[in-house]
Design an enzyme around this catalytic site. Structure first.
Site, PDB file in Angstrom:
ATOM      1  N   GLY A   7       0.836  -1.190   0.000  1.00 28.94           N
ATOM      2  CA  GLY A   7       0.000   0.000   0.000  1.00 28.94           C
ATOM      3  C   GLY A   7       0.874   1.243   0.000  1.00 28.94           C
ATOM      4  O   GLY A   7       2.035   1.190   0.421  1.00 28.94           O
ATOM      5  N   GLN A  26       3.339   9.998   1.000  1.00 34.58           N
ATOM      6  CA  GLN A  26       4.620   9.287   1.040  1.00 34.58           C
ATOM      7  C   GLN A  26       5.509   9.614  -0.151  1.00 34.58           C
ATOM      8  O   GLN A  26       6.714   9.367  -0.108  1.00 34.58           O
ATOM      9  CB  GLN A  26       4.395   7.769   1.113  1.00 34.58           C
ATOM     10  CG  GLN A  26       3.763   7.332   2.427  1.00 34.58           C
ATOM     11  CD  GLN A  26       3.616   5.828   2.480  1.00 34.58           C
ATOM     12  OE1 GLN A  26       2.630   5.282   2.022  1.00 34.58           O
ATOM     13  NE2 GLN A  26       4.615   5.148   3.019  1.00 34.58           N
ATOM     14  N   CYS A  60       6.570  -0.037   7.335  1.00 33.89           N
ATOM     15  CA  CYS A  60       6.110   1.104   6.546  1.00 33.89           C
ATOM     16  C   CYS A  60       7.270   1.582   5.689  1.00 33.89           C
ATOM     17  O   CYS A  60       8.385   1.727   6.188  1.00 33.89           O
ATOM     18  CB  CYS A  60       5.641   2.225   7.475  1.00 33.89           C
ATOM     19  SG  CYS A  60       5.131   3.710   6.580  1.00 33.89           S
ATOM     20  N   LEU A  61       7.004   1.819   4.406  1.00 37.37           N
ATOM     21  CA  LEU A  61       8.067   2.280   3.504  1.00 37.37           C
ATOM     22  C   LEU A  61       8.639   3.614   3.958  1.00 37.37           C
ATOM     23  O   LEU A  61       9.776   3.937   3.643  1.00 37.37           O
ATOM     24  CB  LEU A  61       7.527   2.405   2.073  1.00 37.37           C
ATOM     25  CG  LEU A  61       7.024   1.112   1.425  1.00 37.37           C
ATOM     26  CD1 LEU A  61       6.431   1.407   0.050  1.00 37.37           C
ATOM     27  CD2 LEU A  61       8.139   0.094   1.321  1.00 37.37           C
ATOM     28  N   HIS A 115      -3.930   1.547   7.839  1.00 33.81           N
ATOM     29  CA  HIS A 115      -2.562   2.087   7.800  1.00 33.81           C
ATOM     30  C   HIS A 115      -2.469   3.244   6.799  1.00 33.81           C
ATOM     31  O   HIS A 115      -1.933   4.311   7.120  1.00 33.81           O
ATOM     32  CB  HIS A 115      -1.598   0.947   7.428  1.00 33.81           C
ATOM     33  CG  HIS A 115      -0.165   1.338   7.294  1.00 33.81           C
ATOM     34  ND1 HIS A 115       0.824   0.816   8.107  1.00 33.81           N
ATOM     35  CD2 HIS A 115       0.469   2.187   6.445  1.00 33.81           C
ATOM     36  CE1 HIS A 115       1.995   1.348   7.762  1.00 33.81           C
ATOM     37  NE2 HIS A 115       1.808   2.181   6.739  1.00 33.81           N
ATOM     38  N   GLU A 116      -3.009   3.029   5.585  1.00 31.95           N
ATOM     39  CA  GLU A 116      -2.875   4.068   4.554  1.00 31.95           C
ATOM     40  C   GLU A 116      -3.732   5.287   4.877  1.00 31.95           C
ATOM     41  O   GLU A 116      -3.333   6.419   4.610  1.00 31.95           O
ATOM     42  CB  GLU A 116      -3.223   3.506   3.163  1.00 31.95           C
ATOM     43  CG  GLU A 116      -2.386   2.318   2.704  1.00 31.95           C
ATOM     44  CD  GLU A 116      -0.877   2.521   2.846  1.00 31.95           C
ATOM     45  OE1 GLU A 116      -0.406   3.677   2.781  1.00 31.95           O
ATOM     46  OE2 GLU A 116      -0.166   1.526   3.049  1.00 31.95           O
ATOM     47  N   HIS A 157      -1.981   7.572   7.124  1.00 30.90           N
ATOM     48  CA  HIS A 157      -1.003   8.446   6.465  1.00 30.90           C
ATOM     49  C   HIS A 157      -1.633   9.775   6.045  1.00 30.90           C
ATOM     50  O   HIS A 157      -0.976  10.809   6.054  1.00 30.90           O
ATOM     51  CB  HIS A 157      -0.430   7.769   5.211  1.00 30.90           C
ATOM     52  CG  HIS A 157       0.752   6.882   5.474  1.00 30.90           C
ATOM     53  ND1 HIS A 157       1.925   7.354   6.025  1.00 30.90           N
ATOM     54  CD2 HIS A 157       0.945   5.561   5.249  1.00 30.90           C
ATOM     55  CE1 HIS A 157       2.792   6.345   6.121  1.00 30.90           C
ATOM     56  NE2 HIS A 157       2.221   5.246   5.675  1.00 30.90           N
TER      57      HIS A 157
HETATM   58 ZN   LIG Z   1       3.092   3.414   5.735  1.00 32.76          ZN
END
Ligand SMILES: [Zn+2]
Length: 161
Positions: free
Chosen positions: A44, A49, A87-88, A129-130, A133
């Site tokens: 995701g 991000q 998480c990226l 999670h997304e 963000h």
């Molecule tokens: Zn993330």
């Protein structure tokens, strides 16, 4: 596109709503987001991000790419579970995060069609999670209080901060 890492300020901001159906830039944004997500082996990605403070997410938990504009978790199931999340934007650490096992998520496609997703397990977790963000919330913010300090220290060490 490069993924921004914590503590980039755009990751802490409230992303702006988008106008699906009229905003012709959304298709290109989603294309770049998907390309970035796959390049980084993520499941995701949220627009902030990659430095775009807009309420757009992409995800792929079952080999199907999906994009959602203005996602909102409309219902949180009562049953919760703690799972390690990565998480990226927070590379190098895993954080145990408690989330609802089932959620109902609403939003729009980039064409402006309303959608409702009844999700469970991994998809439910990814959507929570997304969506976090878009509200400037990272997994470090969701870490259990007693682990937070050591996770922040581990993150800083892993990332030379
Ligand atoms: Zn993330």
């Amino acid at each position: 596109m490069e993924v921004l890492h914590h503590p980039s300020p755009v990751l802490k901001g409230q992303a702006s709503e988008v106008d699906p159906g009229t905003d012709s830039g959304l298709r290109e944004l989603v294309r770049v987001m998907a390309e970035t997500m796959y390049a980084e082996d993520g499941v995701g990605l949220a627009a902030p991000q990659i430095g775009v403070s807009k309420r757009v997410i992409v995800f792929d938990v079952d080999e199907n790419l999906a994009a959602l504009c203005n996602p909102v978790i409309a219902e949180y199931g009562e049953e919760k579970a703690v799972e390690e999340e990565g998480c990226l934007s927070v590379p190098g650490i895993q954080v145990p995060v408690e989330r609802s096992v089932r959620v109902v998520c609403t939003g729009q496609t980039i064409e402006g069609r309303d959608v409702t997703i009844e999700a469970e397990y991994l998809l439910a977790r990814v959507l929570q999670h997304e969506t976090d963000h878009l509200n400037g919330v990272l997994i470090l913010d969701r870490a259990p209080a007693e682990l937070r300090k050591s996770l922040v220290r581990a993150y800083n060490e892993a990332n030379g901060l």
